[in-house]
Design a protein around this motif. Structure first.
Motif, PDB file in Angstrom:
ATOM      1  N   VAL A  70      -0.677  14.140  24.874  1.00 12.10           N
ATOM      2  CA  VAL A  70      -0.406  13.546  26.174  1.00 12.10           C
ATOM      3  C   VAL A  70       1.083  13.654  26.451  1.00 12.10           C
ATOM      4  O   VAL A  70       1.903  13.343  25.593  1.00 12.10           O
ATOM      5  N   ARG A  81       3.023  13.571  23.054  1.00 13.84           N
ATOM      6  CA  ARG A  81       2.565  12.646  22.015  1.00 13.84           C
ATOM      7  C   ARG A  81       1.241  13.177  21.488  1.00 13.84           C
ATOM      8  O   ARG A  81       0.298  13.361  22.229  1.00 13.84           O
ATOM      9  N   THR A  82       1.202  13.454  20.200  1.00 13.25           N
ATOM     10  CA  THR A  82      -0.022  14.021  19.638  1.00 13.25           C
ATOM     11  C   THR A  82      -1.032  12.932  19.366  1.00 13.25           C
ATOM     12  O   THR A  82      -0.678  11.776  19.169  1.00 13.25           O
ATOM     13  N   LEU A  83      -2.277  13.341  19.334  1.00 12.89           N
ATOM     14  CA  LEU A  83      -3.303  12.377  18.968  1.00 12.89           C
ATOM     15  C   LEU A  83      -3.706  12.583  17.518  1.00 12.89           C
ATOM     16  O   LEU A  83      -3.381  11.789  16.663  1.00 12.89           O
ATOM     17  N   ARG A  84      -4.388  13.699  17.264  1.00 15.15           N
ATOM     18  CA  ARG A  84      -4.813  13.886  15.880  1.00 15.15           C
ATOM     19  C   ARG A  84      -3.800  14.744  15.148  1.00 15.15           C
ATOM     20  O   ARG A  84      -3.919  15.935  15.081  1.00 15.15           O
ATOM     21  N   ALA A  85      -2.786  14.135  14.630  1.00 13.16           N
ATOM     22  CA  ALA A  85      -1.851  14.889  13.809  1.00 13.16           C
ATOM     23  C   ALA A  85      -1.508  13.989  12.637  1.00 13.16           C
ATOM     24  O   ALA A  85      -1.844  12.812  12.633  1.00 13.16           O
ATOM     25  N   ARG A  86      -0.813  14.560  11.689  1.00 17.99           N
ATOM     26  CA  ARG A  86      -0.376  13.733  10.567  1.00 17.99           C
ATOM     27  C   ARG A  86       0.671  12.743  11.017  1.00 17.99           C
ATOM     28  O   ARG A  86       1.249  12.875  12.099  1.00 17.99           O
ATOM     29  N   TYR A 188      -2.719   7.910  14.719  1.00 14.99           N
ATOM     30  CA  TYR A 188      -2.450   7.530  16.113  1.00 14.99           C
ATOM     31  C   TYR A 188      -3.154   6.242  16.503  1.00 14.99           C
ATOM     32  O   TYR A 188      -2.863   5.667  17.544  1.00 14.99           O
ATOM     33  N   LYS A 191      -0.681   1.237  16.151  1.00 19.19           N
ATOM     34  CA  LYS A 191       0.532   1.195  16.973  1.00 19.19           C
ATOM     35  C   LYS A 191       1.613   0.458  16.226  1.00 19.19           C
ATOM     36  O   LYS A 191       1.328  -0.431  15.436  1.00 19.19           O
ATOM     37  N   GLY A 266     -12.783   5.681  17.585  1.00 15.23           N
ATOM     38  CA  GLY A 266     -11.487   6.088  18.128  1.00 15.23           C
ATOM     39  C   GLY A 266     -10.802   5.027  18.952  1.00 15.23           C
ATOM     40  O   GLY A 266     -10.092   5.354  19.889  1.00 15.23           O
ATOM     41  N   PHE A 267     -11.000   3.749  18.631  1.00 18.92           N
ATOM     42  CA  PHE A 267     -10.313   2.683  19.352  1.00 18.92           C
ATOM     43  C   PHE A 267      -9.038   2.311  18.605  1.00 18.92           C
ATOM     44  O   PHE A 267      -9.005   2.331  17.372  1.00 18.92           O
ATOM     45  N   THR A 268      -8.017   1.929  19.359  1.00 11.46           N
ATOM     46  CA  THR A 268      -6.773   1.509  18.726  1.00 11.46           C
ATOM     47  C   THR A 268      -7.041   0.287  17.858  1.00 11.46           C
ATOM     48  O   THR A 268      -7.716  -0.649  18.275  1.00 11.46           O
TER      49      THR A 268
END
Lengths: 316, 242
Positions: A70, A81-86, A188, A191, A266-268
């Motif tokens: 995003v 901003r990556t989502l699925r990354a290390r 991700y 937070k 996939g919820f925060t």
């Protein structure tokens, strides 16, 4: 969907799809508009000189994304901003890691980063709590502090000039974690907050949300003052033989399963959401092992959709 | 044997000469991997898993410490072909394809951003029906993007051939083993650069160009599809995260 290979029946599938669709409509339109994939152009106004941040590159005068994620804009800075990354460490992050190697004067920890992190013997408090030089004897006794495969909680201290990551554990709240479960979720979903250590009193459980996506759910341990330590030592050895009460173990499993369900959807992960999910499973009489069944996933998704809908309603 | 029907102009599996097989891409199929994908081109089915960037496991393999080390392993499942045969791990064909995939992917990964680390790509063919090399590259691209590894561009690959004096796009197994030329092209879709070009058999210069153009068109079509899949996935993850 990822991690979600559930034997859903027809009704459950429809309900899950409806809930996920609901979530999609609830999400702000800007969020999905800002999503980019590799090699997408990012629209920028070239008149104000912008700064290209992470995940962007310059190709023929255009700003191009190099990651899926995003687009975020902070003043002049544009980054993806990556989502699925290390995990990408920042100084001061609280992380949970696993010891994989003991090297001279240091431990190497696996923390879901592109390299192993280093915890120096000199950057952690000794168990006797005295500030002094680390001697060769201390170095030989390193295994008495952490062994291989121990789970450790620490703080990111900074990067060395050669690019390696250093950790520190200079407080009683950091250190070895025992009697609990370690869960790994995508980074991700956690937070950065003021608080990452949580003591859930109603369950007598400690919950540590590591910024690197490693989550610890374990029996509550009382943080002792250094002065009390000596007196407590006798008690401690006696305590080691007593086991975690079955009730606490059940709570640990219930919370851990709540984390599993939420991360698979996939919820925060926030403490409130984890507690809510665990409470919901208790109030609707769902057994701990049934929490990973299809029905509870669907219920959790529906509940989350409703919660976000209510939040949005209040704002309006 | 007729590979293109002279009357109707259709191929053995009912496609037109410049028609691709049906594509299907799915992201996130291996739960333990950092990134994973399943890619289908008709009956060819490939699964790819990416691990990393992670600490280098074998220090002796490290060439320089300013760039990430990319490794790739290609394997065909025993049940992937018509005759069920045990396939040894280190045979020449799979070693060669591993190398090809590694070089193709390395061209697009921004390795200088991840020093002191390695990226492992594992691709396995579940069903082989021609064009496994292309399918593997496409699957690896999807998996790398899913793992959040920075890349210059999307790499896609497609094959094309020349049979019955017609250029054919995306050969299947029957056409592949017909003995005609088989051109596999890999491109960086947006920058329009070629990163892979392989051909067995010979082709006249002018025919080669038409065949290669056809393959390049195929690559671009695949790239559009792959980006759709990735964008859809990104949007979904972001929406659920809330």
């Amino acid at each position: 969907m990822r991690d979600l290979h559930l034997p859903l029946n027809q009704t459950q599938r429809v309900r899950l799809e409806a809930a996920l669709h609901e979530l999609q409509t609830l999400a702000p339109a800007a969020a999905s508009a800002a999503a980019v994939t590799v090699a997408d152009n990012i629209a920028v106004n070239h008149e104000d000189n912008i700064l290209k941040g992470h995940g962007t590159t310059d190709q023929d005068g255009e700003v191009v994304a190099t990651l899926c994620g995003v687009v975020e804009r902070v003043n002049k800075l544009v980054y993806v901003r990556t989502l699925r990354a290390r995990y990408k460490p920042e100084v001061g992050d609280i992380i949970v890691g696993r010891v994989i190697e003991i090297a001279p004067k240091r431990w190497r920890l696996e923390i879901n980063f592109s390299q192993d992190a280093v915890l120096m013997l000199s950057s952690m408090n000794l168990p006797d709590g005295i500030q002094r030089r680390r001697t060769a004897v201390d170095e030989l006794n390193m295994r008495s502090i952490f062994e291989e495969n121990d789970v450790v909680c620490a703080e990111v201290r900074g990067f060395q000039h050669d690019g390696s990551l250093h950790l520190q554990a200079r407080s009683q709240k950091y250190g070895k974690l025992q009697r609990g479960q370690l869960l790994t979720v995508p980074a991700y979903l956690v937070k950065r907050r003021k608080l990452h250590f949580h003591h859930l009193e109603q369950y007598d459980v400690d919950l540590i949300l590591g910024c690197n996506g490693f989550i610890w759910v374990g029996e509550h341990v009382v943080v002792r003052e250094i002065a009390d330590l000596k007196e407590d030592e006798q008690k401690l050895s006696a305590e080691a033989e007593t086991f975690t009460p079955i009730e606490t173990r059940r709570h640990i499993c219930r919370l851990a399963n709540a984390v599993r369900v939420l991360s698979a959807l996939g919820f925060t992960l926030t403490v409130e959401l984890i507690i809510q999910t665990a409470e919901a499973s208790i109030s609707s009489n769902v057994e701990i092992n049934d929490m990973l069944g299809a029905e509870f996933y669907v219920q959790t998704a529906e509940r989350e959709a409703k919660r976000r809908g209510d939040l949005l309603g209040k704002k309006r | 044997m007729e590979y293109v029907n002279p009357l109707t102009g259709f191929r053995v599996d009912g496609r037109r000469p410049n028609e691709m097989r049906q594509l299907k891409g799915e992201v996130g199929v291996v739960s333990r991997a950092d990134g994973s994908a399943l890619f289908e081109m008709g009956n060819t089915r490939v699964i790819a898993a990416v691990y990393g960037p992670r600490e280098i496991q074998n220090r002796s393999q490290q060439q320089n410490n300013k760039e990430a080390l990319v490794r790739c392993e290609y394997r065909m499942a025993e049940f992937s072909t018509g005759d069920r045969r045990r396939k040894p791990k280190g045979d020449r064909r799979s070693t060669e394809i591993s190398l090809v995939i590694r070089q193709t992917m390395e061209a697009s990964i921004l390795t200088h951003l991840m020093p002191h680390s390695q990226i492992d790509i594992f691709v396995q063919v579940l069903q082989a029906d021609g064009g496994t090399r292309s399918a593997c590259i496409n699957a690896a691209t999807l998996a790398l993007a899913d793992a959040g590894i920075p890349m210059r561009d999307i790499v896609t690959s497609c094959s094309a051939g020349y049979l019955c004096s017609t250029p054919l796009l995306d050969l299947n197994y029957i056409e592949d083993s017909a003995g005609g030329a088989d051109v596999t092209v890999g491109i960086l879709a947006k920058m329009d650069k070629v990163t892979l070009l392989q051909m067995d058999a010979k082709l006249p210069m002018d025919t080669f160009e038409t065949v290669m153009d056809l393959a390049t068109e195929g690559c671009k079509a695949i790239a559009t599809y792959i980006r759709e899949v990735l964008l859809e996935n990104t949007k979904q993850l972001e929406c659920q995260r809330g």
